[in-house]
Design a protein around this motif. Structure first.
Motif, short mmCIF file in Angstrom:
data_model
loop_
_atom_site.label_atom_id
_atom_site.label_comp_id
_atom_site.label_asym_id
_atom_site.label_seq_id
_atom_site.Cartn_x
_atom_site.Cartn_y
_atom_site.Cartn_z
N ASP A 117 0.86 -1.19 0.00
CA ASP A 117 0.00 0.00 0.00
C ASP A 117 0.90 1.24 0.00
N SER A 118 0.29 2.41 -0.27
CA SER A 118 1.07 3.65 -0.43
C SER A 118 1.86 3.98 0.83
N LEU A 119 1.28 3.66 2.00
CA LEU A 119 1.94 4.00 3.27
C LEU A 119 3.28 3.26 3.40
N TYR A 124 9.28 2.86 2.70
CA TYR A 124 10.47 2.24 2.09
C TYR A 124 11.24 3.25 1.24
N PHE A 125 10.49 4.00 0.42
CA PHE A 125 11.16 4.96 -0.46
C PHE A 125 11.93 5.99 0.36
N ALA A 126 11.31 6.44 1.47
CA ALA A 126 11.92 7.52 2.27
C ALA A 126 13.27 7.11 2.86
N THR A 140 9.15 12.66 4.00
CA THR A 140 8.85 11.72 2.92
C THR A 140 9.27 12.43 1.62
N PHE A 141 9.30 11.70 0.51
CA PHE A 141 9.69 12.40 -0.73
C PHE A 141 8.68 13.45 -1.15
N PRO A 142 7.36 13.20 -1.06
CA PRO A 142 6.46 14.32 -1.37
C PRO A 142 6.76 15.53 -0.47
N HIS A 181 2.09 4.25 -17.48
CA HIS A 181 1.22 3.85 -16.37
C HIS A 181 -0.15 4.52 -16.54
N PHE A 182 -0.17 5.85 -16.66
CA PHE A 182 -1.45 6.57 -16.83
C PHE A 182 -1.59 6.99 -18.28
N GLN A 183 -2.51 6.39 -19.00
CA GLN A 183 -2.69 6.77 -20.40
C GLN A 183 -3.95 7.61 -20.51
N ARG A 202 0.06 18.96 -5.24
CA ARG A 202 -1.22 18.25 -5.28
C ARG A 202 -1.01 16.84 -5.84
N LEU A 203 -2.09 16.06 -5.88
CA LEU A 203 -1.99 14.68 -6.40
C LEU A 203 -1.29 14.65 -7.76
N TYR A 204 -1.72 15.57 -8.66
CA TYR A 204 -1.19 15.50 -10.03
C TYR A 204 0.19 16.16 -10.17
N ASP A 205 0.74 16.66 -9.06
CA ASP A 205 2.15 17.07 -9.09
C ASP A 205 3.06 15.88 -8.85
N CYS A 206 2.50 14.77 -8.38
CA CYS A 206 3.32 13.64 -7.92
C CYS A 206 3.38 12.54 -8.97
N CYS A 207 4.53 11.88 -9.05
CA CYS A 207 4.60 10.63 -9.81
C CYS A 207 3.87 9.57 -9.00
N PRO A 208 3.44 8.50 -9.64
CA PRO A 208 2.81 7.41 -8.88
C PRO A 208 3.85 6.38 -8.43
N PHE A 209 3.44 5.45 -7.61
CA PHE A 209 4.21 4.22 -7.40
C PHE A 209 3.90 3.32 -8.60
N SER A 210 4.93 2.79 -9.24
CA SER A 210 4.71 1.95 -10.44
C SER A 210 5.58 0.71 -10.37
N CYS A 284 9.90 13.58 -10.91
CA CYS A 284 9.18 12.80 -9.89
C CYS A 284 8.07 13.67 -9.28
N PHE A 285 8.28 14.96 -9.28
CA PHE A 285 7.25 15.93 -8.91
C PHE A 285 7.38 17.07 -9.93
N THR A 286 6.31 17.81 -10.17
CA THR A 286 6.37 18.84 -11.23
C THR A 286 7.50 19.83 -10.98
N LEU A 327 8.14 10.73 -15.46
CA LEU A 327 7.85 9.94 -14.27
C LEU A 327 6.42 10.23 -13.82
N LYS A 328 6.01 11.50 -14.02
CA LYS A 328 4.68 11.95 -13.60
C LYS A 328 3.57 11.05 -14.14
N ALA A 329 3.64 10.72 -15.42
CA ALA A 329 2.51 9.98 -15.99
C ALA A 329 2.92 8.67 -16.67
#
Ligand SMILES: CC(C)(COP(=O)(O)OP(=O)(O)OC[C@H]1O[C@@H](n2cnc3c(N)ncnc32)[C@H](O)[C@@H]1OP(=O)(O)O)[C@@H](O)C(=O)NCCC(=O)NCCS
Length: 384
Positions: A117-119, A124-126, A140-142, A181-183, A202-210, A284-286, A327-329
């Motif tokens: 899960d994201s948490l 782990y990423f941090a 955290t990275f965000p 990932h996001f098309q 915001r959410l759309y400033d962030c890359c996802p976990f992929s 990874c972020f805008t 990375l964003k999308a």
């Protein structure tokens, strides 16, 4: 140094994978070797990038990939450099091939994180940040990239739409990328109404976990490969490091390792930024895309904030940035990300990028950052 080529490059679709990292890595590696026209036995060494194998109880994936390829006696090594692991693996492969230690090398980047899960993934990423100074205190990275975004916005007049334009552009590019990932495209309204993750991001400033896997075959001209596609010449392969903890940096208005790696790369290639036709940069972020464009020397400090909004960095703009979707999308499967950037450049230069193609591109740059810039790689690739 010998002239060194990328003779094959391929990846799977980034996003949720049902295959284990070991399976997807072996599959893309096999595809890359087939593309290269080389006998698998011609591979002198395999360089693997994989950061979180332990989460699947499978570290040391290099020998397993080689077993799957039928070359169990070929040596492999795993390169870890956080989010820049596979560009670091490419650099090691380049050094081995250009230096004459091997005639051909395989680079494989792979990650599988979406079963967490994201948490858990965030935690782990941090661990790639400075643990006692940053992670242990809740960073955290965000959060860390939000600190960079806030510093930028405090120095230069910045509107949310400037960050939003990067997200809208990269989603529009990814919508044309079958590896992404996001098309799906997003509008500025969708961006502006998306939830705040770490202010001002915001959410759309962030890359996802992929999840994802990407593979490259690197060879010397002397290896006489007869590849399926036109090889690219590695004009520069440069890396740099920097002080890791943000609190210890002299400035938050950029990533020092990008500046150093870029200087080295342009010197090595004997090129100026104006020779670059398009870029794949580490967004990874805008905010990271804006900082990258300034640190790489394409815009003066504070100058990249308007670039996406004014259309300069769009696919049909003066300087296309992240035609893959970034990375964003396109997605950010950590260990596979840097190799994935080179896959995009390879496909673009070989006319395989379909409707996201950047016309008439001869030379491109790939920029890949580890964490908040504790490490960074810059590669410059040209058509022969
Ligand atoms: C932004 C973030 C916190 C969102 O995680 P989350 O709130 O747990 O989101 P979920 O996984 O529950 O997904 C919720 C929805 O948002 C979408 N989504 C998740 N992350 C997204 C992102 N970054 N961009 C766009 N959409 C995203 C999901 O696809 C899902 O859509 P659906 O409801 O249509 O299926 C997470 O993606 C993140 O931390 N990203 C940064 C990763 C990172 O730090 N990488 C290292 C960089 S150095």
């Amino acid at each position: 140094m010998r002239e060194t080529w990328v003779v094959a490059a391929t990846s799977n679709r980034f996003g949720r994978s049902t295959e284990s990292a070991r399976e997807s890595a072996t599959r893309v590696a096999r595809e890359a070797i087939e593309q290269s026209g080389l006998d698998p036995k011609a591979i002198g060494q395999t360089f693997v990038a994989n950061c979180l194998g332990f989460a699947e109880h499978q570290a040391h994936v290099g020998p397993l990939i080689n077993n799957g390829l039928g070359i169990p006696d070929v040596p492999s090594v795993t390169v870890e450099s956080a989010c820049s692991s596979s560009s670091a693996a490419l650099h090691e492969a380049f050094v081995h091939v250009a230096g004459g230690f091997v005639d051909a090398a395989l680079v494989v980047g792979v990650e599988r994180v979406m079963q967490m899960d994201s948490l858990k993934a965030t935690s782990y990423f941090a661990d790639a940040a400075d643990y006692p100074f940053e992670t242990r205190n809740g960073a955290t990275f965000p959060g860390l990239y939000a600190t960079l975004a806030a510093a930028y916005a405090a120095k230069y007049p910045t509107r949310p739409e400037m960050f939003g334009a990067v997200a809208v552009k990269n989603h529009a590019n990814a919508a044309r990328n079958p590896h992404a990932h996001f098309q799906k495209e997003i509008s500025m309204e969708t961006y502006l109404s998306s939830p705040m993750i770490a202010s001002p991001l915001r959410l759309y400033d962030c890359c996802p976990f992929s999840d994802g896997a990407a593979a490259l075959v690197i060879a010397a001209k002397e290896a006489s490969p007869r590849p399926r596609h036109e090889p690219l010449v590695v004009r520069a392969s440069a890396r740099a490091g920097a002080v890791t903890a943000l609190q210890d940096r002299p400035t938050l208005l950029g990533l020092p390792s990008t500046r150093v790696a870029a200087e080295k790369a342009f010197r090595q290639a004997r090129l100026e930024p104006r020779a670059i036709d398009f870029l794949e940069v580490h967004d990874c972020f805008t905010i990271a895309e804006m900082l990258a464009l300034e640190d790489l020397g394409f815009f003066p400090p504070g100058g990249a904030k308007d670039a996406a909004l004014e259309g300069v960095t769009q696919r049909d703009g003066k300087l296309p940035v992240n035609p893959s979707g970034g990375l964003k999308a396109k997605g950010h499967p950590v260990g596979a990300t840097g190799a994935g950037q080179v896959v995009e450049i390879f496909e673009q230069m070989n006319g395989l990028a379909g409707t996201r193609g950047v016309p008439h591109a001869e030379t491109a740059l790939a920029h890949n950052v580890g964490a908040t810039g504790g490490s960074c790689s810059v590669h410059i690739l040209s058509r022969r």
